[in-house]
Design a protein around this motif. Structure first.
Motif, short mmCIF file in Angstrom:
data_model
loop_
_atom_site.label_atom_id
_atom_site.label_comp_id
_atom_site.label_asym_id
_atom_site.label_seq_id
_atom_site.Cartn_x
_atom_site.Cartn_y
_atom_site.Cartn_z
N UNK A 3 7.94 -16.44 -30.82
CA UNK A 3 8.98 -16.22 -31.83
C UNK A 3 10.29 -16.90 -31.46
N UNK A 4 10.50 -17.18 -30.19
CA UNK A 4 11.72 -17.88 -29.77
C UNK A 4 11.80 -19.26 -30.40
N UNK A 5 10.67 -19.98 -30.42
CA UNK A 5 10.63 -21.30 -31.05
C UNK A 5 10.86 -21.16 -32.56
N UNK A 6 10.13 -20.24 -33.18
CA UNK A 6 10.22 -20.08 -34.63
C UNK A 6 11.65 -19.71 -35.05
N UNK A 7 12.26 -18.79 -34.34
CA UNK A 7 13.61 -18.36 -34.67
C UNK A 7 14.62 -19.49 -34.46
N UNK A 59 -1.16 -27.55 -32.74
CA UNK A 59 -0.76 -27.62 -34.15
C UNK A 59 -0.56 -26.23 -34.74
N UNK A 60 -1.43 -25.30 -34.40
CA UNK A 60 -1.29 -23.94 -34.92
C UNK A 60 0.02 -23.30 -34.47
N UNK A 61 0.45 -23.62 -33.27
CA UNK A 61 1.68 -23.03 -32.74
C UNK A 61 2.93 -23.59 -33.39
N UNK A 62 2.88 -24.84 -33.86
CA UNK A 62 4.07 -25.42 -34.50
C UNK A 62 4.04 -25.25 -36.02
N UNK A 63 2.97 -24.66 -36.54
CA UNK A 63 2.88 -24.43 -37.99
C UNK A 63 4.12 -23.72 -38.55
N UNK A 64 4.67 -22.68 -37.89
CA UNK A 64 5.89 -22.06 -38.41
C UNK A 64 7.07 -23.03 -38.51
N UNK A 65 7.11 -24.04 -37.65
CA UNK A 65 8.17 -25.05 -37.75
C UNK A 65 8.05 -25.82 -39.06
N UNK A 66 6.82 -26.21 -39.38
CA UNK A 66 6.58 -26.95 -40.62
C UNK A 66 6.93 -26.09 -41.84
N UNK A 67 6.56 -24.80 -41.77
CA UNK A 67 6.90 -23.89 -42.86
C UNK A 67 8.42 -23.83 -43.06
N UNK A 68 9.16 -23.74 -41.97
CA UNK A 68 10.62 -23.69 -42.07
C UNK A 68 11.18 -24.94 -42.70
N UNK A 69 10.60 -26.10 -42.35
CA UNK A 69 11.06 -27.36 -42.94
C UNK A 69 10.87 -27.35 -44.45
N UNK A 70 9.76 -26.77 -44.92
CA UNK A 70 9.54 -26.65 -46.36
C UNK A 70 10.44 -25.61 -46.97
#
Length: 340
Positions: A3-7, A59-70
């Motif tokens: 969650x640290x990365x996602x946040x 890729x699964x771990x960075x998926x939330x990053x892509x979601x945030x970009x959208x």
């Protein structure tokens, strides 16, 4: 992903990809300041191994990053650059600095001239990782002529290189990574669509709870509730499909999962945009209100890297190439979450 990365990514995009900054870039302002912030964050190399100064995420771990970009309609190819950098490293090529678009479809090469039609993020990219019909080329946009090719606020452009650019890099098919650029782009746009759909749904819910008619919020009327329920269903179906597209133990998406994710997300994109504007009524089409910043992206990203009909046909062709496999077995074994 931790969650640290996602946040951290969420905070970054909330600060740099505001409606005001999106409007400025769409009107022609430079993306240099925004891109510098993204580069300094270190997230662009999250898919690279730690030995190459990356984060070693899959890729699964960075998926939330892509979601945030959208979700924040980031007006630069953040997800595409992350994937392109991982692809280039896998192919033995050191990626250059700057934003990279991925052109897995729509590139023509003839007698030294290269054309990339309606290239997503073509207006704001420094490089294009392009499938030349076998071999791959990394082409600098600075050496191309550019023609605006989208609607209002579009960041797409048609690019043409009259001669092979001197600063370009050719990558032979024998040396290129095992992952096709079309599936790489498909997975990225599936995630972007899912993120933008979440933002559009949230805006629609907020408006329906605030706007009053006949003494009560319009969200209390059954007709509006029906539209919002369909929007919510399509939004979360897109989220699950995009997650399947990005479910991988390494940096690369699986072909069928990327195809399924992009087909499902593209199918939902137009309907979500239409219903959002229907609920918002007249205010939804005004330039001052920010809804169009996200619904326009939904419509544009629906077509990027192939729309739903294209990817559905690719999935169908895969099934037909296995005559001994039934449709049910194909779905259970190849297109299920367990298969991913």
């Amino acid at each position: 992903m931790d969650t640290l990365y996602a946040d951290s990514v969420e905070r970054l995009f909330s600060q740099i990809s505001t409606p005001a900054s999106i409007r400025a870039i769409e009107s022609g302002q430079s993306t240099d300041a925004m891109w510098k912030e993204i580069e300094q964050s270190g997230f662009l190399d999250a898919l690279l191994p730690e030995s190459l100064e990356g984060a070693g995420l899959n890729l699964a771990q960075v998926f939330p990053m892509f979601l945030s970009a959208g979700r924040y309609a980031v007006p630069v190819p953040f997800a595409q650059t992350m994937l392109a950098r991982a692809w280039l490293f896998a192919a033995g090529v050191t990626p250059p600095k700057g934003p990279i678009s991925i052109a897995g479809l729509g590139v023509r090469a003839d007698k030294g001239t290269v054309d990339a039609d309606a290239l997503p993020f073509g207006r704001v990219s420094a490089w294009v990782l392009a499938d030349m019909g076998g071999d791959i080329a990394l082409l600098p946009t600075a050496e191309a002529s550019s023609l605006f090719s989208g609607g209002p606020g579009s960041l797409s452009a048609s690019l043409q290189w009259i001669t092979r650019p001197g600063a370009g890099i050719a990558i032979a098919a024998s040396k290129s990574a095992r992952v096709g650029l079309d599936q790489l782009a498909a997975a990225s746009y599936a995630a972007l669509i899912a993120g933008a759909a979440e933002r559009v749904l949230a805006m629609t819910l907020d408006y329906a709870n605030q706007r009053k008619q006949f003494g009560k919020p319009i969200g209390k009327f059954q007709a509006i509730q029906n539209q919002i329920s369909v929007m919510a269903e399509r939004t979360w179906a897109s989220r699950m499909a995009a997650e399947l597209a990005c479910r991988s133990a390494d940096w690369s998406p699986r072909f069928l999962m990327a195809a399924l994710g992009k087909a499902r997300c593209s199918e939902a994109a137009g309907l979500i945009a239409d219903m959002a504007h229907a609920v918002h009524g007249a205010i939804g089409v005004t330039d001052e209100y920010g809804l169009h910043l996200y619904t326009r992206r939904l419509r544009e990203w629906r077509l990027c890297a192939g729309a739903e009909s294209y990817w559905a046909s690719r999935i169908g062709a895969q099934l037909l190439s296995q005559p001994e496999t039934t449709a049910l077995a194909f779905i259970c074994e190849e297109l299920s979450a367990q298969a991913a």
